[in-house]
Design a protein around this motif. Structure first.
Motif, PDB file in Angstrom:
ATOM      1  N   GLY A 138       0.835  -1.085   0.058  1.00 34.07           N
ATOM      2  CA  GLY A 138      -0.026   0.086  -0.001  1.00 34.07           C
ATOM      3  C   GLY A 138       0.885   1.411  -0.026  1.00 34.07           C
ATOM      4  N   VAL A 139       2.037   1.100  -0.167  1.00 30.44           N
ATOM      5  CA  VAL A 139       2.896   2.269  -0.326  1.00 30.44           C
ATOM      6  C   VAL A 139       3.458   2.437  -1.772  1.00 30.44           C
ATOM      7  CG1 VAL A 139       3.678   2.344   2.072  1.00 30.44           C
ATOM      8  CG2 VAL A 139       5.002   1.030   0.287  1.00 30.44           C
ATOM      9  N   GLY A 140       2.823   1.587  -2.626  1.00 28.60           N
ATOM     10  CA  GLY A 140       3.272   2.017  -4.048  1.00 28.60           C
ATOM     11  C   GLY A 140       3.056   2.971  -4.905  1.00 28.60           C
ATOM     12  N   MET A 141       1.578   2.937  -5.209  1.00 31.77           N
ATOM     13  CA  MET A 141       1.390   3.816  -6.230  1.00 31.77           C
ATOM     14  C   MET A 141       1.268   5.411  -5.971  1.00 31.77           C
ATOM     15  SD  MET A 141       1.569   1.991  -8.755  1.00 31.77           S
ATOM     16  CE  MET A 141       0.878   2.838 -10.020  1.00 31.77           C
ATOM     17  N   ASP A 142       0.917   5.547  -4.513  1.00 32.90           N
ATOM     18  CA  ASP A 142       0.888   6.809  -4.036  1.00 32.90           C
ATOM     19  C   ASP A 142       2.458   7.484  -4.274  1.00 32.90           C
ATOM     20  OD1 ASP A 142       1.313   5.409  -1.807  1.00 32.90           O
ATOM     21  OD2 ASP A 142       1.196   7.010  -0.577  1.00 32.90           O
ATOM     22  N   VAL A 143       3.267   6.689  -3.803  1.00 33.64           N
ATOM     23  CA  VAL A 143       4.820   7.263  -3.865  1.00 33.64           C
ATOM     24  C   VAL A 143       4.860   7.481  -5.323  1.00 33.64           C
ATOM     25  CG1 VAL A 143       7.276   6.619  -3.512  1.00 33.64           C
ATOM     26  CG2 VAL A 143       5.044   5.921  -1.689  1.00 33.64           C
ATOM     27  N   VAL A 144       4.661   6.709  -6.224  1.00 32.85           N
ATOM     28  CA  VAL A 144       4.805   6.892  -7.460  1.00 32.85           C
ATOM     29  C   VAL A 144       4.388   8.007  -8.072  1.00 32.85           C
ATOM     30  CG1 VAL A 144       4.364   6.176 -10.075  1.00 32.85           C
ATOM     31  CG2 VAL A 144       4.881   4.336  -8.318  1.00 32.85           C
ATOM     32  N   ARG A 145       3.001   8.308  -7.510  1.00 31.42           N
ATOM     33  CA  ARG A 145       2.251   9.808  -8.002  1.00 31.42           C
ATOM     34  C   ARG A 145       3.249  10.792  -7.590  1.00 31.42           C
ATOM     35  NH1 ARG A 145      -3.862  10.750  -8.750  1.00 31.42           N
ATOM     36  NH2 ARG A 145      -3.045  10.584 -10.929  1.00 31.42           N
ATOM     37  N   ARG A 146       3.451  10.553  -6.284  1.00 30.47           N
ATOM     38  CA  ARG A 146       4.257  11.979  -5.518  1.00 30.47           C
ATOM     39  C   ARG A 146       5.550  12.243  -6.104  1.00 30.47           C
ATOM     40  NH1 ARG A 146       4.693  10.680   0.105  1.00 30.47           N
ATOM     41  NH2 ARG A 146       2.594   9.897   0.062  1.00 30.47           N
ATOM     42  N   ASN A 147       6.206  11.026  -6.657  1.00 29.73           N
ATOM     43  CA  ASN A 147       7.335  11.235  -7.207  1.00 29.73           C
ATOM     44  C   ASN A 147       7.403  11.928  -8.546  1.00 29.73           C
ATOM     45  OD1 ASN A 147       8.669  10.108  -5.115  1.00 29.73           O
ATOM     46  ND2 ASN A 147       9.297   8.174  -6.178  1.00 29.73           N
TER      47      ASN A 147
END
Lengths: 104, 763
Positions: B557-566
């Motif tokens: 659950g830390v993947g895609m939101d981190v992707v979006r933030r990056n």
């Protein structure tokens, strides 16, 4: 199927006459003939002027035979190799080998 | 040997730098005041050149470098006193080393006796007054091992040496220079013993290779058994083919030859191209020959002025002054036989800070140019025509300069893409899935910072695709798909941005599951009605995971939101498109550069904003009949046959004294990367301008709907708008009262804290 002609000459020399078609299925008969020839004589000639098709397996058998002959001090020669055989040896990087073992 | 030639080029480039280090050190070396750091630096430079040369088998060079190094060792151990004569000899030795490197680079032999005089001179300092003729150092036996008490080769040339050694082990002794305009391919063909049984004949393959160029075929007989042990139908031969072919012959043509036997043999194919021609020096008789190691002088620019001699006259004497004119001893043969002044380099290493300073200065120049253009508007029309034309030219050149500078920082995305096959293999092994990775557009170039920051997002996305997207092989087979799933990674330039896509042919996003998970986690109110697109975008919310079990790969659950933030932090956007049962497509859109952009300046009230030009479709003033209001929703406008949502910027940002009626102001029609359109209601469109991007995050904090800031020609700060962000903001604002809406707009990064919430109201 064409056959390998086995000829024993008066001087004890054995001449193997190669057929025109030396595809993969002929590799085993050729190998058997070579083994038998080396058992029977110290002077082997392989008549190759009729060769029209040849598999690398048959060339490999001839190369092994030549090497064994050299190691054992026997006489071995490829007699009058056909153009097809010469071309195949050229393609396989064995032109030098053929030159060493051929007799006109 | 593709890799080998690459390493060789690196070796020559680095050797040129090392020679420069050695020469600079030697020129500073003077009797009486010996700086041991300097001496050590020279020693290590020579030693490193020797070490690398040994790895490539440049025996002449290694032998000479060894003599040179031995004397330097004596100097550093204080066994050999520093005299003017010694320094002269060492400088001459350095020049000679440069020439030997050039010969090695050109794959030519140095003329016999090139090193004799210098070696003799060097040996005199060791107290060994032997003449080199008795023991020719230029032609050592190949197996000569030179004592090596240093381990700095690895430091200087990195792991390349191991790779070089590995490559050399495979390299046949083809040797010899490659004729100009040809490529030498080396094909090592080791068939499996059973190859003949499948009806294949190596003769035909080798014959096919001959048709591609001039082939030299070597047959390896070492694996042949005896006549007694030979199995007639098993193959024990293998071949090495050296093929001299035209450059048009490519790897694919060679691969084609072995297409049908690829599984039945071990094939290694490598290529070597001739080294680039050495550019002759301009007018060697009249132009002073530059120092052989001067990087500037070795650039392939014949018209460039020669680098000034770096030699202070006081530090050298005798006939061996580098840079003292056209005459220079060439290996003691009075200038004969030495046609090389040093190795040529094709690259220069520049500190990244220097490039960034250059980028910054170009940015400032763009601003200054915009300021001048601003003042020009005040000039009376029809006057100062020449000035206007001149400034027009300046604007053009500024643009070209900007593009050239940006291209220095550009790097192909292949450096990131090349890491992915391994990742895919590991993920496939962990999940037990069969995965095929297809990449395209690896040569697409983008700013170095963007490239560097792509690794993490792409890693996450590919892991995600394999872990969540692709089905297991059995399941795929059951539903009529090939057992191996495909993940396609592509990059392309599209309207001034780089678009990277990660596509898989898996099961697609399970929307029912995503929605129920989102409701379960309280991210969405129960009973909310969300569009498919909105549901898909829920996966970017923090803390969201659909994996039933947390796996090692993803699903924490830390993947895609981190992707979006990056991606957002790079000024980019990410979108997801999914078709159930057919697969998902993640689309990243990133700016090519993070420094300058072409924008349109617009005014709203007294504020100015910049809209990226790439987003703008057109601007128009709508008629009252074109405008429609949707109750509790938003205003829409009929534009070119389709309804477009209107966004009043002054309402969004709370700007007073702005035009509210779109029929009295202007509507700028903009388009986001995913093709959706939006009508921005503005007061006025002021004009097109290149703007220098100043990070808002670095100087202030992130703002929704704003990509960055810039300084306009009149010195005012203007915000650069983020069109996709504006769309999300406007949706949020208009649907904020809906009870069932997601707590955060799905395609916007959720506010990290309360300050972000406040910022929406205050800006």
């Amino acid at each position: 199927m064409s056959l390998i002609k086995w000829t024993e000459e008066d001087d004890g020399r054995i001449r193997l006459g190669l057929p025109s078609d030396l595809d993969l299925p002929m590799a085993q008969p050729l190998l058997d003939s070579l083994r038998a020839a080396f058992k029977a004589s110290v002077d082997i000639g392989v008549q190759a002027d009729a060769v029209e098709r040849i598999s690398v397996a048959c060339i490999q058998a001839l190369v092994v035979a030549a090497r064994d002959a050299a190691e054992q001090g026997n006489s071995f020669a490829i007699l009058r190799p056909s153009e097809v055989l010469a071309d195949a040896c050229e393609d396989l990087g064995l032109a030098g080998w053929l030159k060493q073992w051929r007799r006109a | 040997m593709d890799d080998l030639s690459r390493f060789k080029q690196t070796y020559f480039d680095e050797s040129a730098e090392l020679l420069a280090v050695a020469e600079a050190g030697l020129l500073r070396l003077a009797p009486g005041e010996v700086d041991m750091d300097e001496v050590n630096a020279i020693f290590r430079a020579v030693h490193s050149i020797k070490g690398g040369g040994g790895a490539f088998g440049f025996n002449d060079l290694v032998a000479f470098a060894h003599e040179f190094e031995t004397v330097m060792d004596g100097v550093r151990n204080a066994e050999i006193p520093v005299t003017t004569e010694l320094v002269d000899t060492l400088i001459r030795a350095n020049d000679l080393l440069a020439r030997l490197l050039s010969h090695a680079s050109d794959e030519t032999e140095a003329p016999a006796g090139t090193t004799d005089d210098t070696v003799a001179a060097l040996r005199r300092f060791l107290g060994k007054d032997e003449t080199p003729a008795e023991e020719p150092p230029a032609a050592p036996p190949p197996a000569t091992v030179y004592p090596d008490d240093e381990d700095d080769e690895a430091g200087i040339f990195g792991d390349a040496l191991a790779a070089i050694q590995a490559a050399r082990d495979d390299q046949p002794a083809s040797g010899g220079p490659i004729p100009e305009g040809k490529v030498r391919w080396t094909i090592v063909f080791r068939p499996k013993a059973e190859l003949l049984l499948s009806g294949n004949e190596p003769t035909y393959m080798l014959r096919a290779l001959r048709r591609l160029g001039e082939a030299e075929v070597v047959c390896h007989l070492d694996k042949l058994p005896s006549l007694r042990d030979l199995d007639a139908e098993l193959l024990h031969l293998s071949w090495t083919v050296t093929l001299l072919a035209d450059p048009q012959v490519d790897r694919a043509q060679i691969d084609d030859v072995f297409e049908f036997v690829a599984d039945d043999c071990d094939i290694r194919i490598s290529a070597e191209a001739p080294p680039p021609a050495v550019i002759p020096p301009v007018e060697p008789a009249s132009v002073p020959q530059p120092a052989p190691v001067s990087t500037a002088a070795n650039l392939p620019q014949p018209a460039a002025p020669a680098a000034p001699p770096t030699t202070p006259a006081a530090t050298t004497s005798g006939s061996a002054k580098p840079g003292d004119g056209a005459k220079r001893p060439n290996g003691g043969a009075g200038g004969t036989g030495g046609d090389h002044s040093g190795p040529t380099t094709h690259t220069i290493r520049v500190d990244l800070d220097k490039i960034d300073r250059l980028v910054n200065m170009v940015g400032e120049m763009v601003i200054t140019q915009a300021m001048i253009a601003e003042h020009l508007r005040d000039l009376p029309p029809g006057q100062f025509q020449e000035l206007l034309e001149g400034l027009e030219g300046l604007a053009q050149h500024t643009r070209e300069l900007r593009e050239s500078v940006m291209s220095i920082r550009a790097q192909p995305v292949s450096s990131v893409f090349s890491r992915m096959p391994r990742l895919v293999r590991e993920c496939a092994a962990m999940t037990g899935k069969e995965v095929m990775l297809v990449t395209s557009g690896e040569t697409t170039e983008v700013d170095k910072t963007v490239v560097e920051n792509l690794v993490d997002p792409l890693t996450h996305m590919i892991r995600n695709s394999i872990d969540h997207g692709l089905e297991g092989p059995d399941e795929r087979e059951r539903i009529g798909k090939p057992r191996a799933g495909t993940v396609h990674l592509s990059a392309a330039h599209r309207s001034g941005r780089i678009v990277i896509e990660v596509t898989d042919d898996g099961r697609g996003i399970n929307r029912a599951k995503v929605l129920s998970k989102a409701i379960e986690k309280g991210l969405v109110q129960p009973g909310a009605s969300l569009s498919d697109e909105e549901i898909d975008n829920l996966i970017f919310l923090p803390g969201f995971s659909t994996a039933d079990q947390v796996s090692n790969l993803s699903g924490r659950g830390v993947g895609m939101d981190v992707v979006r933030r990056n991606i957002s932090s790079l000024g980019g956007r990410i979108g997801v498109y999914s078709t159930p049962g057919e697969g998902s497509r993640f689309v990243l859109s990133l700016p090519l550069t993070l420094a300058v952009l072409d924008g349109m300046v617009i005014s709203v009230g007294e504020e100015r904003f910049v809209l990226p030009l790439t987003n703008i479709v057109e601007s128009l003033r709508p008629k009252p009949a074109d405008l429609h209001g949707l109750v509790n929703k938003c205003d829409v406008m009929m534009a070119r046959g389709e309804y477009v949502r209107l966004v009043h910027l002054h309402r969004l940002f709370g700007i007073p004294k702005a035009i509210d009626d779109a029929t009295k102001g202007l509507v700028v029609l903009v388009e986001t990367e995913d093709g959706s359109r939006l009508g921005l209601v503005v007061d006025e469109v002021l004009g097109q301008q290149q703007v220098v991007i100043k990070s808002l995050e670095a100087n202030f904090r992130r703002l929704d709907g704003v990509a960055a800031a810039t300084i306009l020609g009149d010195g005012r700060v203007a915000l650069i708008l983020d069109v996709a962000g504006l769309r999300e903001m406007s949706r949020h604002n208009t649907s904020g009262s809906d009870a069932g809406s997601p707590s955060a707009s799905p395609s916007l990064p959720a506010p990290a804290d309360r300050s972000d919430q406040r910022q929406r109201q205050t800006v």
